[in-house]
Design an enzyme around this catalytic site. Structure first.
Site, mmCIF file in Angstrom:
data_model
loop_
_atom_site.group_PDB
_atom_site.id
_atom_site.type_symbol
_atom_site.label_atom_id
_atom_site.label_comp_id
_atom_site.label_asym_id
_atom_site.label_seq_id
_atom_site.Cartn_x
_atom_site.Cartn_y
_atom_site.Cartn_z
ATOM 1 N N LYS A 1 0.835 -1.212 0.000
ATOM 2 C CA LYS A 1 0.000 0.000 0.000
ATOM 3 C C LYS A 1 0.864 1.255 0.000
ATOM 4 O O LYS A 1 0.654 2.187 -0.775
ATOM 5 C CB LYS A 1 -0.920 -0.008 1.228
ATOM 6 C CG LYS A 1 -1.693 1.262 1.434
ATOM 7 C CD LYS A 1 -2.685 1.518 0.321
ATOM 8 C CE LYS A 1 -3.119 2.966 0.245
ATOM 9 N NZ LYS A 1 -4.058 3.215 -0.827
ATOM 10 N N CYS B 1 -2.994 10.908 0.671
ATOM 11 C CA CYS B 1 -2.289 9.646 0.389
ATOM 12 C C CYS B 1 -0.853 9.880 -0.063
ATOM 13 O O CYS B 1 0.086 9.579 0.658
ATOM 14 C CB CYS B 1 -3.074 8.872 -0.655
ATOM 15 S SG CYS B 1 -4.818 8.779 -0.235
HETATM 16 N N1 SAJ Z 1 -0.561 14.690 -9.402
HETATM 17 C C1 SAJ Z 1 0.392 15.377 -10.127
HETATM 18 N N2 SAJ Z 1 0.835 14.830 -11.291
HETATM 19 C C2 SAJ Z 1 0.353 13.648 -11.775
HETATM 20 C C3 SAJ Z 1 -0.626 12.962 -11.037
HETATM 21 C C4 SAJ Z 1 -1.068 13.510 -9.844
HETATM 22 O O1 SAJ Z 1 0.867 16.443 -9.719
HETATM 23 O O2 SAJ Z 1 0.809 13.222 -12.845
HETATM 24 C C5 SAJ Z 1 -1.013 15.234 -8.105
HETATM 25 C C6 SAJ Z 1 -2.496 15.559 -8.033
HETATM 26 O O3 SAJ Z 1 -2.760 16.833 -8.540
HETATM 27 C C7 SAJ Z 1 -2.755 15.454 -6.542
HETATM 28 C C8 SAJ Z 1 -1.805 14.341 -6.097
HETATM 29 O O4 SAJ Z 1 -0.852 14.207 -7.133
HETATM 30 O O5 SAJ Z 1 -2.403 16.641 -5.864
HETATM 31 C C9 SAJ Z 1 -2.455 13.005 -5.822
HETATM 32 O O6 SAJ Z 1 -3.438 12.708 -6.795
HETATM 33 P P1 SAJ Z 1 -3.638 11.254 -7.449
HETATM 34 O O7 SAJ Z 1 -4.758 11.359 -8.417
HETATM 35 O O8 SAJ Z 1 -2.349 10.766 -7.964
HETATM 36 O O9 SAJ Z 1 -3.976 10.300 -6.245
HETATM 37 P P2 SAJ Z 1 -4.969 10.318 -4.971
HETATM 38 O O10 SAJ Z 1 -4.188 10.821 -3.799
HETATM 39 O O11 SAJ Z 1 -6.272 10.965 -5.259
HETATM 40 O O12 SAJ Z 1 -5.225 8.735 -4.816
HETATM 41 C C10 SAJ Z 1 -4.106 7.873 -4.621
HETATM 42 C C11 SAJ Z 1 -4.220 6.672 -5.590
HETATM 43 N N3 SAJ Z 1 -2.947 5.954 -5.614
HETATM 44 C C12 SAJ Z 1 -2.340 5.591 -6.767
HETATM 45 O O13 SAJ Z 1 -2.783 5.888 -7.861
HETATM 46 C C13 SAJ Z 1 -1.101 4.792 -6.637
HETATM 47 C C14 SAJ Z 1 -5.361 5.753 -5.173
HETATM 48 O O14 SAJ Z 1 -5.395 4.583 -5.977
HETATM 49 C C15 SAJ Z 1 -5.198 5.359 -3.693
HETATM 50 O O15 SAJ Z 1 -6.245 4.503 -3.265
HETATM 51 C C16 SAJ Z 1 -5.247 6.646 -2.881
HETATM 52 O O16 SAJ Z 1 -4.107 7.434 -3.260
HETATM 53 C C17 SAJ Z 1 -5.191 6.293 -1.410
HETATM 54 O O17 SAJ Z 1 -6.251 6.344 -0.753
HETATM 55 O O18 SAJ Z 1 -4.139 5.864 -0.922
#
Ligand code: SAJ
Length: 419
Positions: free
Chosen positions: A204, A258
């Site tokens: 995780k 996360c």
């Molecule tokens: N972000 C970027 N660049 C990217 C992708 C995301 O700057 O290319 C930023 C987003 O704007 C945001 C942050 O990263 O601020 C996180 O966003 P996210 O969409 O990557 O993820 P979360 O936090 O909404 O959800 C994540 C997911 N983890 C993965 O994809 C590995 C989700 O599957 C998990 O269940 C969740 O964390 C969790 O609950 O742990």
């Protein structure tokens, strides 16, 4: 095999999970220490925003399969879904996991299954949960089965992913892992893999760390490109044509509960070894400062009090969650440096932080910043905005806007990762 299931913590993860189990005929009680959350759920309503969740919950509550309570009740299964925030010193705060576990001890009985879903430091299930459950006098592993099965759902698409994503189940023994797998099989279409608790706990943490490290790489590249006078978005586009390269998107920072938190749980356990992981966190945390330095350069010739309008405040697009939002960090930096800041966004209800009137929030602004790439910002009335602003610059931190459209309204278009 319909079960009585008690889900402790009915927030972003616990509530959809409770709704999903109850939609498959299990009798579910959602437990929360927040009385308002309990009362609202018992009326078939919810306090969070997630596409499709409100209707889903309404249906299962009216079917009689889902109800809420302040305290856990006797059940066949207990699933712990409480948050694990981070302390100021970047260590994991598992107090809610501990209190949730203690709260089920008085109602625990032989034949029960206990599952931890909360993202937790490696060792939590075996070294923290198990000893607490042993206070019941039951043999944990024999009388009561115990394991760790992390949620993996993405906010914005939780209901779909809850059902379709693969799942990992770590058990304190094989029997625990297998029985927990059978339980989740009743709601999950994806594959379910069994292993031990520590492996599942680290999986995780590592999934979110993988993403955080890759975003840090993209953010570092954006800063390098600005220095070299190259457009980072072109570099990423062409690099990603390679079959084994997938550079992520740079942005104003990484937020949410996360990615911005979980990697620290690994650093806490292995500070000497987890070097890339810690550095990536620092890189992503630095991005609001980098955006601030870009703003300072863009507005260096303005001598009077500067006003900035930021479009969006949540940690990412099309959700209402502000936890660890890099935009809030940016707002704080700007205000500490004497800027007047207004945030425009209509998604967050009843929040006095935001202005829900677009033109009013842009009035007399020296700079408009795209902070979050919400769908509702795709077609803004730029001609109207131009009439009310004082300056003429738009800074896009996500490569989201149509550059030509903005320029044709008389603005100068600036982009993160491009000088
Ligand atoms: N972000 C970027 N660049 C990217 C992708 C995301 O700057 O290319 C930023 C987003 O704007 C945001 C942050 O990263 O601020 C996180 O966003 P996210 O969409 O990557 O993820 P979360 O936090 O909404 O959800 C994540 C997911 N983890 C993965 O994809 C590995 C989700 O599957 C998990 O269940 C969740 O964390 C969790 O609950 O742990």
């Amino acid at each position: 095999m319909k079960k009585n299931i008690c889900i402790v913590g009915i927030g972003y993860i616990g509530l959809p999970t409770a709704a999903m189990f109850s939609s498959y005929g299990h009798k579910v009680i959602g437990v929360d220490i927040n009385e308002n959350v309990v009362n609202v759920l018992n009326k078939g309503k919810i306090t969070i925003t997630e596409p499709g969740l409100e209707e889903f919950v309404k249906k299962v509550v009216s079917s009689g399969n889902l109800s809420a309570s302040i305290v856990p009740k006797e059940s066949d299964v207990f699933i712990i879904c409480v948050p694990t925030p981070i302390n100021k010193d970047k260590t994991a705060n598992i107090e809610l996991v501990i209190s949730a576990t203690k709260s089920i001890v008085p109602v625990l009985k032989k034949g029960n299954i206990v599952v931890l879903e909360s993202t937790s430091p490696v060792g939590t299930t075996e070294e923290v949960i198990k000893p607490i459950l042993e206070n019941s006098g039951l043999n944990i592993g024999k009388d009561v089965l115990l394991g760790y099965s992390p949620e993996r759902v993405i906010p914005g698409n939780i209901i779909y992913e809850l059902k379709h994503n693969d799942r990992v189940v770590g058990g304190i023994n094989e029997k625990s892992a297998n029985e927990i797998k059978e339980l989740y099989k009743t709601i999950v279409d994806g594959n379910i893999y069994t292993t031990n608790c520590k492996t599942a706990e680290l999986c995780k943490l590592m999934e979110n760390t993988y993403r955080d490290v890759n975003i840090a790489l993209a953010n570092e590249l954006a800063m390098i490109c600005e220095d070299l006078g190259i457009n980072v978005w072109d570099v990423i586009k062409y690099c990603n044509k390679h079959p084994r390269v997938n550079i992520h998107n740079p942005g104003p920072g990484v937020g949410g509960h996360c990615l911005a938190v979980d990697p620290w749980f690994i650093v806490e356990k292995e500070p000497k070894l987890a070097k890339i992981i810690g550095l990536s966190r620092e890189t992503n945390d630095f991005m609001p400062n980098f955006i601030f330095s870009k703003i300072e350069k863009l507005l260096k010739d303005i001598k009077y009090d500067k006003k900035i309008t930021i479009l969006g405040a949540t940690y990412k697009a099309n959700i209402d969650d502000m936890r660890e939002s890099p935009i809030i960090k940016l707002v704080n930096i700007l205000e500490d440096n004497g800027y007047k800041v207004e945030i425009y966004y209509t998604f967050i209800k009843d929040n006095n932080l935001v202005n829900e009137d677009l033109l009013d929030s842009c009035k007399d602004s020296d700079l408009i910043i795209l902070g979050v790439d919400h769908d509702e910002f795709k077609d803004l009335p730029w001609d109207e905005i131009k009439k009310v602003v004082r300056g003429n610059i738009v800074l896009d931190t996500r490569n989201f806007f149509n550059e030509n459209k903005i320029k044709s309204s008389g603005f100068i278009y600036k982009l993160l990762g491009k000088m």
